[in-house]
Structure formats: C-alpha cells, structure tokens
Design a protein around this motif. Structure first.
Motif, short mmCIF file in Angstrom:
data_model
loop_
_atom_site.label_atom_id
_atom_site.label_comp_id
_atom_site.label_asym_id
_atom_site.label_seq_id
_atom_site.Cartn_x
_atom_site.Cartn_y
_atom_site.Cartn_z
N ILE A 158 32.07 -4.76 11.29
CA ILE A 158 33.14 -4.00 11.53
C ILE A 158 33.15 -3.70 13.07
CG2 ILE A 158 34.50 -1.98 10.83
CD1 ILE A 158 33.29 -2.29 8.15
N TYR A 196 33.83 9.33 18.07
CA TYR A 196 33.24 7.88 17.25
C TYR A 196 32.42 7.22 18.15
CZ TYR A 196 37.16 9.73 14.21
OH TYR A 196 38.13 10.29 13.42
N ASN A 211 35.38 -1.41 14.41
CA ASN A 211 36.23 -0.16 14.86
C ASN A 211 35.41 0.81 14.34
OD1 ASN A 211 37.96 1.95 14.67
ND2 ASN A 211 39.41 1.14 12.79
N LYS A 233 33.75 13.97 13.06
CA LYS A 233 35.20 13.17 12.61
C LYS A 233 36.27 14.26 13.13
CE LYS A 233 37.57 11.68 8.61
NZ LYS A 233 37.70 11.64 7.24
N SER A 262 34.09 7.71 1.04
CA SER A 262 33.40 7.41 2.11
C SER A 262 31.91 8.29 2.17
CB SER A 262 34.06 8.26 3.45
OG SER A 262 34.02 9.45 3.32
N SER A 265 30.61 3.23 -0.13
CA SER A 265 32.08 2.64 0.03
C SER A 265 32.38 1.33 -0.78
CB SER A 265 32.67 2.61 1.50
OG SER A 265 32.38 3.86 2.20
N GLU A 314 35.93 4.14 14.04
CA GLU A 314 36.53 5.00 13.50
C GLU A 314 36.57 4.94 12.16
OE1 GLU A 314 40.38 6.38 15.31
OE2 GLU A 314 39.61 6.06 17.48
N ARG A 315 36.23 3.83 11.46
CA ARG A 315 36.24 3.74 10.06
C ARG A 315 35.73 4.71 9.41
NH1 ARG A 315 37.65 -2.10 8.61
NH2 ARG A 315 36.45 -1.63 6.83
N ASP A 316 36.27 5.27 8.34
CA ASP A 316 35.29 6.32 7.39
C ASP A 316 34.21 5.72 6.73
OD1 ASP A 316 36.65 8.46 8.31
OD2 ASP A 316 38.25 8.55 6.76
N ASP A 317 34.44 4.32 6.19
CA ASP A 317 33.58 3.71 5.37
C ASP A 317 32.37 3.26 6.11
OD1 ASP A 317 34.80 1.74 6.90
OD2 ASP A 317 35.66 0.72 4.89
N LYS A 329 30.44 -1.96 6.00
CA LYS A 329 30.87 -0.96 5.13
C LYS A 329 29.67 -0.35 4.49
CE LYS A 329 34.80 -1.76 3.07
NZ LYS A 329 35.82 -2.10 2.19
#
Length: 307
Positions: free
Chosen positions: A142, A258, A144, A253, A176, A169, A146-149, A165
């Motif tokens: 991943i 991030y 990104n 967050k 998360s 998750s 900013e992904r919570d997972d 991930k």
C-alpha cells in the motif's frame, strides 16, 4: 477507405454519485448496492468526530500528569521519596479543581468511547454497500500513508518498503489497529480503575491514601500469589504499551500527520514510554512493603478481589 473520426473538444462535466451508481448498475457489477448518502447521518458523523477529538484532548490533560508521576519519573530513576512528592503534587493539581475527576477524567472518557462507537456504526452503515472479505490473504503493498488499516506502518513501512494492511484489519474488515487498541484499553482501564480507585472508595470512602507504595503491594500481594502478581504486572504493562499506542496513533490521525517521519517518531515515543514503564514497574516490585496501618490498609485493598 474509412474516414478518420473527427476529434471535437467538449466541455467537461463532473460525474455525480448518482451517475456512478447508474453506470455500475448498468454494467452489472456483482453484488452491487447503491451508496447510501444520508445528510442527517453525515451531520451526526461530523459532530461525533468533533466530540471524539476534543474529548481525547481533554483527557490528555490528566493523562500527561498521571504518566509523568507514575511512569516517566520512576522510570528515569528518580529517588522514590522525590517521586512520591511529584505524585502528590500532580494529584493535588487535578483534585483541587472542582469536578475535574467527574468532567475531565470520567466525562471525557465516556464521551470518547461512545462517540467512537457511534462513528463506527454510522461508517459501517455508509460502507454497507461495499464487499468485504475476512480471509487472511496476501495483500499488495500500500502506498497511501493515510489508510487506517495500516496503523503506524509496521517494520516494512518504517524501512521504506511500503505498507501492508495490518493483520487485524485483514481478519476483521473495518477494524483498524487504532480502533482495536481502543477496545483492548477498555478492560485494562476498567481493571485499573477498579483496583486503584473504586475499591479504596468502597472500603474507605475515598482514595486519598493511595500512593506509589500501593503499586508495590499491587504487584506483590495478590490473593492468587505468583499467578495473580503476574496478571497484575501484565495488566499495568499492557496499559502502558496499548495506551501509548492508542494515544500516539490517535494524536497523529487527529492532526493529519501521516508521513513516514511522523510514524517513526510515534514508534520512538511508544518504545520509550514502554521502556520507562517496564523500568518503573521493576522498581516498584522490588521495593519493601509498607508496614503498620498503611500496610494493613493496602492489604485490605488488594484482597478485596480474588486477583
């Protein structure tokens, strides 16, 4: 010979959510469900996010004082007599403010917990049209941040190899690492509050006699002896580790931090606080037990529950 199609400039028109829903339905997307967009729910979600944010900030005013006096100061090797004075000073700060405990400690905690539950319910309802798979399968890297997972990123993220991930998750879609750590905190905080605040209140009507010496009793005098002592040690250590992760991850967050550097800084804070917590607990456990009236009182406290 075919005539080339003439290219014409057209005015771009943005696609609405309704357009996307219609296209998806026409193309026969499997298990397609239209996106649910309820303005009332979105407004409730907006205010719940505000409550969650500012209740966390409110509780932090107490958390900073408490961690300093029971984790950081003892963990840095400060003499226990001086540490006890710092503990009494920090407790005097929030006990001298009217309704501080009811509003800032208990009130902000309750608001934070229930706003978080409300946020999760609404987001699950909004996302209910999406497909989720709970199998623990291979996940691509991943990019990104900013992904919570992905949580704080894990080891691969910290060394610049991208993110995957988190396991929690993948096992439980929508849960998360931040949310999972919050759920873990609930029983830890409940147990801590019971042992250090509720039981003294039940026996003596207040907890004013609780001091750093009580931690030594708590770690050494469980009715279950070695097993109980180990449980109490793990409960306190877990409170420090899980609490520091939840606090740091949530703070980053809420402030939209991030980047990889912030994630590394967050892990440094969590690791440092965990080390100080471990050192302070070892110091407390090795201290001699209080004697006389205070010793008998602390014995009554620790014997009130079976652990």
């Amino acid at each position: 010979m075919e005539t080339p199609i003439e290219l014409k400039e057209i005015t771009p028109e943005p696609m609405t959510l309704e357009d996307l829903n219609l296209i998806a339905k026409e193309k026969g997307v499997p298990n397609y469900k239209p996106h649910k967009r309820n303005p009332i729910l979105l407004k409730i979600l907006f205010y719940l996010l505000k409550v969650q944010k500012y209740s966390a900030y409110t509780f932090s005013s107490f958390l900073g004082l408490h961690l300093t006096s029971v984790v950081i100061v003892p963990g840095l090797g400060v003499p226990m007599l001086l540490g006890q004075e710092i503990f009494e000073m920090s407790r005097a700060v929030y006990q001298s403010i009217p309704y501080f405990e009811n509003l800032v400690i208990i009130g902000s905690s309750v608001c934070h917990i229930f706003s978080g539950i409300g946020i999760r319910i609404i987001r699950n309802y909004i996302k209910s049209g999406q497909n989720h798979h709970s199998k623990l399968v291979h996940e691509p890297v991943i990019k990104n941040d900013e992904r919570d997972d992905i949580g704080l990123g894990g080891i691969t993220g910290l060394i610049g190899l991208g993110y995957r991930k988190s396991m929690i998750s993948r096992l439980i879609p929508g849960l998360s690492p931040l949310l999972f750590s919050g759920y873990l905190l609930l029983p830890l905080i409940g147990y801590h509050f019971t042992k250090f605040r509720h039981i003294p209140n039940v026996i003596d009507g207040d907890s004013s006699l609780i001091n750093l010496e009580y931690i030594t009793y708590y770690l050494n005098k469980s009715p279950l002896e070695k097993v109980g002592n180990a449980i109490n040690y793990i409960a306190l250590m877990g409170l420090v580790v899980v609490g520091s992760y939840h606090f740091v991850s949530g703070f980053l967050k809420l402030n939209h931090k991030y980047s990889l550097n912030y994630k590394k800084l967050g892990y440094s804070f969590i690791g440092g606080l965990s080390i100080l917590g471990c050192i302070s607990l070892v110091r407390f456990k090795s201290l001699p037990l209080a004697e006389g009236f205070i010793g008998k009182l602390f014995t009554n406290y620790v014997n009130y529950l079976a652990v």
